[in-house]
Design an enzyme around this catalytic site. Structure first.
Site, PDB file in Angstrom:
ATOM      1  N   GLY A   9       0.986  -1.301  -0.046  1.00 44.82           N
ATOM      2  CA  GLY A   9       0.006   0.077  -0.047  1.00 44.82           C
ATOM      3  C   GLY A   9       0.827   1.369  -0.019  1.00 44.82           C
ATOM      4  O   GLY A   9       1.994   1.177   0.103  1.00 44.82           O
ATOM      5  N   GLY A  10       0.303   2.388  -0.050  1.00 43.81           N
ATOM      6  CA  GLY A  10       0.855   3.490  -0.049  1.00 43.81           C
ATOM      7  C   GLY A  10       1.413   3.897   1.432  1.00 43.81           C
ATOM      8  O   GLY A  10       1.208   3.280   2.434  1.00 43.81           O
ATOM      9  N   SER A  13      -0.975   4.159   4.680  1.00 48.14           N
ATOM     10  CA  SER A  13      -2.276   3.530   4.081  1.00 48.14           C
ATOM     11  C   SER A  13      -2.902   2.532   5.076  1.00 48.14           C
ATOM     12  O   SER A  13      -3.964   2.142   4.883  1.00 48.14           O
ATOM     13  CB  SER A  13      -1.919   2.691   2.842  1.00 48.14           C
ATOM     14  N   GLY A  14      -2.046   2.338   6.203  1.00 48.31           N
ATOM     15  CA  GLY A  14      -2.525   1.255   7.312  1.00 48.31           C
ATOM     16  C   GLY A  14      -2.104  -0.118   7.062  1.00 48.31           C
ATOM     17  O   GLY A  14      -2.402  -1.188   7.740  1.00 48.31           O
ATOM     18  N   LYS A  15      -0.973  -0.163   6.225  1.00 46.07           N
ATOM     19  CA  LYS A  15      -0.523  -1.490   6.039  1.00 46.07           C
ATOM     20  C   LYS A  15       0.024  -2.162   7.048  1.00 46.07           C
ATOM     21  O   LYS A  15      -0.099  -3.443   7.119  1.00 46.07           O
ATOM     22  CB  LYS A  15       0.264  -1.518   4.642  1.00 46.07           C
ATOM     23  N   SER A  16       0.845  -1.702   7.855  1.00 44.96           N
ATOM     24  CA  SER A  16       1.624  -2.192   8.875  1.00 44.96           C
ATOM     25  C   SER A  16       0.519  -2.681  10.054  1.00 44.96           C
ATOM     26  O   SER A  16       0.695  -3.818  10.642  1.00 44.96           O
ATOM     27  CB  SER A  16       2.412  -1.347   9.484  1.00 44.96           C
ATOM     28  N   HIS A  49       5.827   2.606  16.153  1.00 41.57           N
ATOM     29  CA  HIS A  49       5.748   1.315  15.783  1.00 41.57           C
ATOM     30  C   HIS A  49       5.987   0.332  16.834  1.00 41.57           C
ATOM     31  O   HIS A  49       5.195  -0.466  17.023  1.00 41.57           O
ATOM     32  CB  HIS A  49       6.684   0.881  14.425  1.00 41.57           C
TER      33      HIS A  49
END
Length: 182
Positions: A9-10, A13-16, A49
């Protein structure tokens, strides 16, 4: 049998977060952090993170020879975040004049980086481990103005394609919402 999953994803984008939720019901996770603190902003990102993920997970910090690293731990679930940062670190592992890099050297660099992922995926498969990898989608933007950026985009794009071809599942995340591609 272990499963290989790619989440792309960008930026932001919320991918993690989505990748982490794939393991939300287990404390048995090896989190591979590929980022290196290079400045205050990166340090802050890394801290956020760390704060957001399960504190019971085991963290391994590194970006090279990860196939060897994953067998050091008796953990069957692996989350690698992030492929594109790993690629960046591998690109700058040795000093290269990217303004004057030859096409042959770019191909050699791509092969070396791709080999890192080939070995990791193979080791995960033969070790029967679940491997989730997070990467940035780099193919939706304009052609970068600078050669270094074009070389990075090309290498990241080829590596993402390779990983996707080897994955059992691939997700594209946009606005925090996952779309299963494979």
């Amino acid at each position: 049998m272990g499963k290989i999953v790619l989440v792309t994803g960008g930026s932001r984008s919320g991918k993690s977060g989505f990748a982490e939720r794939l393991f939300e019901n287990t404390d048995d996770v090896l989190y591979i952090a590929t980022a290196i603190v290079t400045d205050e902003e990166m340090g802050d990102r890394i801290k956020k993170h760390i704060d957001s993920r399960n504190s019971k997970w085991t963290t391994y910090e590194g970006f090279f020879d990860l196939d060897k690293a994953i067998v050091k731990y008796d953990i069957n679930n692996i989350l690698l975040d992030c492929v594109t940062i790993m690629i960046t670190n591998l690109m700058f592992k040795e000093e290269i004049d990217f303004d004057n890099i030859s096409l042959g050297k770019i191909d050699e660099l791509l092969d070396d980086i791709k080999t890192q992922f080939e070995k990791l995926i193979l080791k995960a498969r033969v070790s029967n481990k679940n491997l989730v990898m997070v990467t940035n989608e780099v193919g939706l933007g304009l052609v970068p103005e600078y050669k270094l950026s074009r070389v990075f985009r090309d290498i990241a794009g080829y590596v993402n394609q390779y990983i996707a071809s080897q994955s059992d599942e691939v997700y594209l995340v946009s606005c925090g919402l996952p779309l299963k591609l494979k």
